[in-house]
Design a protein around this motif. Structure first.
Motif, PDB file in Angstrom:
ATOM      1  N   ASN A 450      26.256  38.841 104.572  1.00  0.00           N
ATOM      2  CA  ASN A 450      24.949  38.228 104.816  1.00  0.00           C
ATOM      3  C   ASN A 450      23.826  39.238 104.647  1.00  0.00           C
ATOM      4  O   ASN A 450      22.710  39.011 105.117  1.00  0.00           O
ATOM      5  N   ARG A 454      19.810  35.914  99.005  1.00  0.00           N
ATOM      6  CA  ARG A 454      20.247  35.333  97.738  1.00  0.00           C
ATOM      7  C   ARG A 454      20.494  36.482  96.762  1.00  0.00           C
ATOM      8  O   ARG A 454      19.640  36.805  95.938  1.00  0.00           O
ATOM      9  N   ARG A 460      25.314  41.467  93.776  1.00  0.00           N
ATOM     10  CA  ARG A 460      26.662  40.930  93.988  1.00  0.00           C
ATOM     11  C   ARG A 460      27.725  41.898  93.464  1.00  0.00           C
ATOM     12  O   ARG A 460      28.781  42.061  94.071  1.00  0.00           O
ATOM     13  N   GLN A 490      31.584  31.326 104.100  1.00  0.00           N
ATOM     14  CA  GLN A 490      30.481  31.149 103.150  1.00  0.00           C
ATOM     15  C   GLN A 490      30.784  30.108 102.080  1.00  0.00           C
ATOM     16  O   GLN A 490      29.993  29.907 101.176  1.00  0.00           O
ATOM     17  N   HIS A 493      28.075  27.448 101.872  1.00  0.00           N
ATOM     18  CA  HIS A 493      26.714  27.915 102.151  1.00  0.00           C
ATOM     19  C   HIS A 493      25.705  27.144 101.302  1.00  0.00           C
ATOM     20  O   HIS A 493      26.012  26.696 100.187  1.00  0.00           O
ATOM     21  N   ARG A 498      25.300  32.665  97.368  1.00  0.00           N
ATOM     22  CA  ARG A 498      26.305  33.045  98.363  1.00  0.00           C
ATOM     23  C   ARG A 498      27.675  32.474  97.997  1.00  0.00           C
ATOM     24  O   ARG A 498      28.704  33.144  98.112  1.00  0.00           O
TER      25      ARG A 498
END
Length: 1082
Positions: A450, A454, A460, A490, A493, A498
Motif C-alpha cells: 500500500n 496507484r 510496480r 488486494q 481493490h 493495485r
C-alpha cells in the motif's frame, strides 16, 4: 651499560655527525614503570579499575622454537651519542647471509621513508639469488642454526616494549575504526607474499612433474643407444630451448613474418625471456654457432637439468619454510588485530563515564545530585513522546536496529512524498526480512503493498523486484505465510493498478512458492481475476502470470484446468489479452504438455475436435470468431510440435555441437510472436537447432521416417484431418480461407521445404486430381469448388518463392481455371484464390501471367473466365500494370469472336472506371464502353445491355462525377427510352428491373440541375412507363418509383438537394419505403 636501539639510528654516519646533541632513545624495561597521570586529571580512572593496555608488539616466535641470533653492534660503555649506522647493519646482515632478515629490514626502511642504497641494489639484482652450479651451502651457513625466519626468544631484544597509555595521552582517533590500518596493511603485504610464494611453488612443482614425466625409461634409453636409427623423442625442455633458438635465428636474419607465425603457433612460450625455457638453465650458443661447432658438442640439456636438481630441492625447501613463517606471522597479526579491536571497544565504553566525571569535576562546585538533576532539567529535551523515546534510546545491536525500524517506519511512510516513496522500499524489505516479530513483519509488508496509491510501471517493477528479493531471502514457507496474504487482500481493490500489482506478483513469486500452493491457491486467484476483472491490462498480466505458473506446475491433474483457461483467455474481447495468450500462455502450456507427453496426443487433437464440431453445427451460419480462436491456438502450437519432432527423432543422439554447423537462415522459420515461440529457444540454442536441422533434412531426404513416431503422427494423422476440415469450410468465407491459408503456410515453413514437397503436397495433389471428371457440374460438390483449392494455392504453394515454386503455382491456377471453365462449375474457389493472392503485390505479375494464359486460350469458356477474373484483380494492381497488362488484355477480349467473351469484359472495364485516375486510361475504357452501346451490331444484345446497366449501377456512385454525368446517366436514359419499345415482355421486364436498381443507387449522388432535367428525370419517366406495363407483382416498386418521380418533378428549377430532402421529411410510410428502396444497392 645501556643497550642501544639499532633501529633508531640515522641513515649515515654523516647524519650522526650533524646531530651530535640529539638524545639517545633507549627502550624502557617493564620494571622501570610508566609515569602516572598528573594529579587532578579528571580522565584518570579509579585506582581499582583495570588499566587498559594496548598490545603494540608481540613476541613473534617461530612455531619450531628455533631462532636466529641477529648480530647487532652495540655501544659499550662510552659517550651516550655513540651509534651504529644502518648501512653497517645491512652490510653485516648480507655478509652473514641473513637474507630474509635483511629483506625485512629493507621493507621497514621503505615503509618509514628511508631507503638504503645497499639493500636496494642487492635485492634488485636477480643474480644474487641464482646459483648456476655447485653444491648448496651448509644449512648453518645459509639458514642459521634455527631456520630461515625464526625470531629471538627470551627477553633479549625480541619484544617490543608496550607503552602504557593513560587517559590523558590517549588518542581516540588512533583507536577508531581506522586504527588497525597499519596492521591490516601489514597483513595484506604478508598475504601477497604468501600468495606469490605459493604460485612459485606450484610452478616449480609443475616443472619438476613435467621433467619427471618426460623421463625416458632406462630400457627405452638402451634401445635408443643400441639402435642409432631410432631417434629418442624430444623432451619438453629440449623443445622449448630449440623453439627459442629458432625464433632468435629468424629475428636476427630478418624473417619477421615467419617469426610472428612461429610465435603464434607456440603461444605457451615467451620468446623474449630465456628464463621461460627452464629454471637455472644457461643459454646455449645460437644456431649458427651450434652449426659451426657441430663436431664438438656442448654439454647436453639433460646434464644441465641433472645439475640443477639440487637447486630445485633447495629452493623448494626454502620456499616451504617461507610459507610456514608467513602463515604464522599472519595468524599473529590477526590475533593482535582482534586484541586491539577489543581494547578499542573497552575504551569507547569508558569514555562516557570519564566525560561525566570530568564534567562533574569541571563545575567546580560541590552540588547535590538532586540539584544537578534539577539544573539539567532546564535543557530542552523531550523523552516523553514516542519520537523522543526513540531518539533518546540509541540502538546498540543489529536486532535493536531492526526493532527500531519496525516501530518507526509506519510513522515515516505517510509523511514521505508519493513520488519518492519507492526510495523506502529497500528499508521496508530489509526490516521485514530481519524483524523477529511476525506481527511487525506483516505490518511492514502491508505498508509495502500500500506504499503508493496507484503505482506506475516503474514503481510496480521496484516493488516486484523487492518481493522477489524477499522471497529469495526468506524461503517458500514465509513467502506463503507473509506475502501471499497481502496479494489476496488486494485482489478486489478498486484501483486497477493495485490489482495489476497482484497479478504480476503471482507470476514473479511463482518460482519461490511451494508447488502445492502454486497449483492450488495461486492458480485459483489468477483464474478468478481472469474471469471477473474488467480492466484489460489486469487480465493481460493475469494471462502472463498464468503462463509462468504453467512453466513451474508439475501436477498432471491440472491439465484440464489449464486447457479451459487457455480457451477462456483466447475468447477474451481484448486484443492485448489474446496477444499475451499467444506470446506467453500457449508456449508455456505447450512446454508442460510436451513434458507430460500429451502435446500431440491430447492438446492438438482436442482443438481439432472442437473445429470439426464447430463446422458441423454451423453449416449455414459458421461462427467465424470461434474458428479463428481455435485455429490461432493451433498455429501457436506449430513451433513446439516441430521441437517435439526434432527431439524425438532417430538422429537426436547423433547431434554434434562441436563440429562446424552452418548458421540458420533468417527466413528458415516464420517470425515468432515472442521468444517463447522461437524453435531455437525451445530446443535450447541455435547451435543445437542448426545441428538437428542438418540431420533432419538428411533423414527426410535419404533415410525416411521409419521409427519416427512423432513425425509419422503429423504425416498420417494431423495432415489428413486438416485437409478433410479444409474441404468442409465455406469457400465464399474469405476470413476462413485466409485463416487456414496462414496456418498451412506457417506449418510448411516450420517443417521445411523437403517436408512440404514430400509429405504435404502429395496429399493435396492426391485429392485435387485436375480433370473434368473430378467436378460434378450438376451438383457443384466437386473438390475443385471447395476451399481446398485456394488454401492449397495460397497456403502451401506460396511457402517458397523459388522459380520452380512459382511455376508450380502458375500451372496449378491455370489448370483450375481451365477445368472449372470447361465443366461449367462455379468459379468461387478460383475467385477466392485470386482475392487471397491479389492482396500481396508480389503475386500480381504471376496472376496476370495466369490470366493471359486464359486470354489466349482456345476455349471461349476459359476466355470468359479470364475476363471475369480481371474484375477481381484490377482493384489491387497499380495503375502502371493496369495500363500495360490489364487494359490491353481486356481490349483483346472485347474484340473476341464470341459475344459472351466480349460481354464478360464489361465488369472489368467498369471496375477500371471506378478505381483508376489516369485520364488517358479512362478515355480508352470510355471509348470501348461507348462502342458496346453505340455499335449497331449490339443493339439487340439483351445480355450485353443487362451487363452494362448492372455495371453502371455498381460503379456509378463511386466513379468520377464527370464520367457519371456525361456518360453513365445519358446512356441510362437512352437504354430506358429504348426499353419502352421492347416487344418481348420478359426482356423489357429484365431491363426495367436493372434500370430500377441503377437509378436507386444513383439517386443518392449529387447530380447537377442540368443533368437532372435532361437525363435523370426523363429516364425515370421512361422507367415509369415500363413499370406501368409490368405484372401486378411489381406494383409495389411501381408505386415507390412514382413517389420518387413526383418528388423529383417538383424540384425542377429549384435547389435539388434541399427540396428533395424536405419532401422526404414530409413523407410517412411511403417515405420510409422509398428510403429502403434507395438503400437496396449502392
Amino acid at each position: 651499560m645501556a643497550s642501544v636501539n639499532p633501529f633508531n639510528l640515522s641513515d649515515s654516519e654523516e647524519e650522526a655527525e650533524r646531530r651530535p646533541n640529539e638524545t639517545v632513545d633507549t627502550e624502557r624495561s617493564s620494571s622501570d614503570g610508566a609515569p602516572g597521570p598528573p594529579p587532578g586529571n579528571p580522565f584518570s580512572p579509579p585506582a581499582d579499575a583495570e588499566r587498559p593496555t594496548l598490545l603494540l608488539a608481540s613476541n613473534r616466535t617461530s612455531p619450531s622454537g628455533e631462532g636466529i641470533s641477529v648480530a647487532a653492534p652495540s655501544a659499550m660503555a662510552g659517550p651516550a651519542d655513540t651509534r651504529v649506522s644502518v648501512d653497517v647493519i645491512a652490510a653485516q646482515l648480507l655478509r652473514d647471509q641473513y637474507i630474509l632478515t635483511a629483506l625485512e629490514f629493507h621493507t621497514e626502511l621503505l615503509e618509514s621513508g628511508r631507503e638504503l642504497p645497499r639493500l636496494r641494489d642487492y635485492f634488485s639484482n636477480p643474480g644474487n639469488f641464482e646459483r648456476q652450479s655447485g653444491t648448496p651451502p651448509a644449512k648453518d651457513q645459509v639458514l642459521g642454526p634455527g631456520g630461515p625466519l625464526s625470531k629471538p626468544q627470551g627477553g633479549q631484544g625480541g619484544h617490543r616494549a608496550g607503552s602504557i597509555s593513560t587517559l590523558d595521552s590517549l588518542d581516540f582517533a588512533r583507536y577508531s575504526d581506522d586504527g588497525n590500518r597499519e596492521s591490516d596493511e601489514r597483513v595484506a603485504v604478508l598475504e601477497f607474499e604468501l600468495r606469490k610464494a605459493k604460485e612459485t611453488i606450484q610452478a616449480l612443482r609443475a616443472n619438476l612433474t613435467q621433467a619427471a614425466e618426460s623421463e625416458v625409461p632406462s630400457q627405452e634409453r638402451k634401445n635408443f643407444k643400441s639402435s642409432p636409427e631410432i631417434q629418442e623423442p624430444i623432451r619438453p625442455l629440449e623443445k622449448r630451448a630449440l623453439n627459442f633458438l629458432v625464433n632468435e635465428y629468424l629475428l636476427k636474419n630478418e624473417y619477421k613474418l615467419s617469426s610472428i607465425t612461429f610465435s603464434d603457433e607456440n603461444d605457451d612460450q615467451d620468446f623474449e625471456l630465456w628464463d621461460d625455457v627452464g629454471l637455472n638453465i644457461p643459454k646455449p650458443p645460437d644456431l649458427l654457432q651450434l652449426y659451426r661447432n657441430c663436431g664438438t658438442s656442448p654439454p647436453s640439456l639433460r646434464d644441465r637439468v641433472d645439475v640443477s636438481v639440487g637447486s630445485f630441492d633447495l629452493l623448494q625447501y626454502l620456499l616451504l619454510k617461507v610459507v610456514q613463517e608467513l602463515e604464522y606471522q599472519i595468524s599473529l597479526l590477526n590475533s593482535e588485530k582482534e586484541s586491539l579491536a577489543g581494547q578499542i571497544k573497552k575504551l569507547q565504553r569508558c569514555v562516557p563515564e570519564c566525560m561525566f566525571v570530568y564534567m562533574s569535576q569541571s563545575v567546580g562546585l560541590k552540588l547535590s545530585p538532586a540539584f544537578q538533576q534539577a539544573l539539567l532539567s532546564f535543557c530542552r529535551m523531550c523523552s516523553d513522546s514516542r519520537l523522543g523515546a526513540e531518539v533518546s534510546r540509541i540502538a546498540d545491536s543489529e536486532e535493536s536496529v531492526m526493532l527500531m525500524l519496525g516501530r518507526c517506519l509506519p510513522h515515516i511512510v505517510p509523511n514521505v512524498l508519493l513520488a519518492k516513496r519507492e526510495e523506502l522500499i529497500p528499508l521496508i524489505l530489509c526490516t521485514a526480512c530481519l524483524h523477529p516479530e511476525p506481527k511487525e513483519r506483516d505490518q511492514l509488508l502491508h505498508i509495502l503493498f500500500n506504499l503508493i496509491k496507484r503505482p506506475d510501471d516503474e514503481q510496480r517493477q521496484m516493488i516486484l523486484t523487492g518481493c522477489v528479493a524477499f522471497a529469495r531471502h526468506v524461503g517458500p514457507t514465509r513467502v506463503e505465510a507473509e506475502l501471499l496474504p497481502q496479494c489476496w487482500e488486494q485482489i478486489n481493490h478498486k484501483y486497477p493498478e493495485r490489482r495489476l500489482l497482484v497479478a504480476e506478483s503471482c507470476g514473479a513469486l511463482a518460482p519461490y512458492l511451494p508447488k502445492e500452493i502454486r497449483s492450488s491457491l495461486v492458480l485459483s486467484m489468477l483464474q478468478q481475476m481472469l474471469a471477473e476483472d474488467k480492466a484489460d491490462m489486469v487480465r493481460e498480466a493475469v494471462v502472463k502470470s498464468l503462463g509462468i505458473i504453467m512453466g513451474y506446475i508439475d501436477d498432471p491433474d491440472k491439465y484440464s484446468q489449464g486447457f479451459e483457461l487457455m480457451l477462456l483467455s483466447l475468447g477474451d474481447p481484448s486484443e492485448r489479452v489474446v496477444s499475451a495468450v499467444h506470446q506467453v500462455f500457449i508456449p508455456a502450456f505447450a512446454a508442460w504438455t510436451t513434458e507430460l507427453g500429451t502435446l500431440h496426443t491430447a492438446l492438438i487433437p482436442s482443438l481439432l475436435a472442437r473445429i470439426e464440431k464447430l463446422l458441423m453445427q454451423g453449416e449455414h451460419s459458421l461462427d467465424e470468431h470461434k474458428l479463428h480462436v481455435f485455429l490461432s491456438a493451433l498455429q501457436s502450437l506449430i513451433p513446439p510440435l516441430f521441437a517435439v519432432v526434432l527431439q524425438n527423432a532417430p538422429f537426436t543422439s547423433r547431434a554434434n555441437l562441436h563440429r562446424d554447423t552452418p548458421a540458420i537462415e533468417v527466413t528458415r522459420f516464420p517470425r515468432p510472436a515472442s521468444p517463447l515461440q522461437d524453435v531455437a529457444t525451445i530446443i535450447g540454442s541455435r547451435e543445437m537447432l542448426s545441428a538437428l536441422l542438418l540431420l533432419y533434412d538428411h533423414q527426410l531426404e535419404h533415410e525416411g521416417t521409419t521409427g519416427w513416431d512423432s513425425l509419422l503422427w503429423v504425416v498420417n494423422q494431423l495432415l489428413p484431418q486438416l485437409i478433410e476440415i479444409v474441404g468442409r469450410i465455406n469457400v465464399t468465407s474469405s476470413t476462413c480461407v485466409h485463416e487456414f491459408s496462414r496456418f498451412f503456410w506457417r506449418l510448411c515453413r516450420t517443417f521445411g521445404k523437403i517436408f512440404t514437397n514430400t509429405k504435404v503436397k502429395p496429399q493435396f495433389q492426391e485429392i485435387l486430381r485436375l480433370s473434368e471428371e473430378n467436378v460434378d457440374a450438376s451438383t457443384g460438390n466437386g473438390i475443385l469448388t471447395k476451399a481446398t483449392v485456394p488454401i492449397y494455392a495460397t497456403g502451401v504453394l506460396t511457402c517458397y518463392n523459388q522459380e520452380e515454386d512459382r511455376k508450380l503455382l502458375v500451372g496449378f491456377l491455370e489448370d483450375v481455371m481451365t477445368t472449372l471453365s470447361l465443366s461449367h462449375a462455379p468459379l468461387d474457389s478460383l475467385k477466392a484464390s485470386f482475392v487471397e493472392l491479389g492482396a500481396n503485390p508480389v503475386y500480381h505479375e504471376l496472376l496476370l501471367t495466369v490470366l493471359w494464359y486464359g486470354v489466349v486460350h482456345t476455349s471461349a469458356l476459359v476466355r470468359c473466365t479470364a475476363a471475369r477474373m480481371f474484375e477481381l484483380l484490377v482493384k489491387g494492381v497499380n495503375e502502371t500494370l493496369v495500363a500495360q497488362r490489364v487494359v490491353p488484355a481486356l481490349i483483346t477480349l472485347s474484340s473476341d469472336p464470341e459475344i459472351s467473351v466480349r460481354i464478360s469484359t464489361i465488369p472489368a472495364f467498369g471496375t477500371i472506371m471506378e478505381t483508376v485516375t489516369q485520364k488517358e486510361l479512362l478515355e480508352r475504357v470510355k471509348m470501348q464502353l461507348a462502342s458496346f452501346l453505340e455499335d449497331p451490331q449490339y443493339q439487340d444484345q439483351h445480355s450485353l445491355h443487362m451487363e452494362i446497366i448492372r455495371t453502371f449501377g455498381r460503379v456509378g456512385p463511386n466513379a468520377e462525377p464527370r464520367f457519371r454525368d456525361e456518360f453513365v446517366l445519358p446512356h441510362l436514359h437512352k437504354l430506358a427510352l429504348a426499353n419502352n419499345s421492347q416487344a418481348v415482355e420478359s426482356k423489357r421486364s429484365d431491363i426495367a428491373t436493372q434500370l430500377f436498381e441503377a437509378y436507386s443507387a444513383l439517386s443518392c449522388c449529387f447530380i447537377s440541375e442540368e443533368v437532372m432535367v435532361n437525363h435523370f428525370l426523363p429516364g425515370l419517366r421512361c422507367l415509369r412507363t415500363d413499370m406501368e406495363q409490368l405484372s401486378p407483382e411489381h406494383e409495389v416498386r411501381h408505386t415507390r418509383q412514382c413517389i420518387s418521380m413526383s418528388i423529383a418533378s417538383s424540384l425542377v428549377g429549384e435547389d435539388a438537394k434541399t427540396k428533395f430532402l424536405s419532401k422526404m421529411g414530409q413523407l410517412t410510410t411511403s417515405g420510409a419505403m422509398l428510403a429502403n428502396v434507395f438503400q437496396r444497392k449502392k
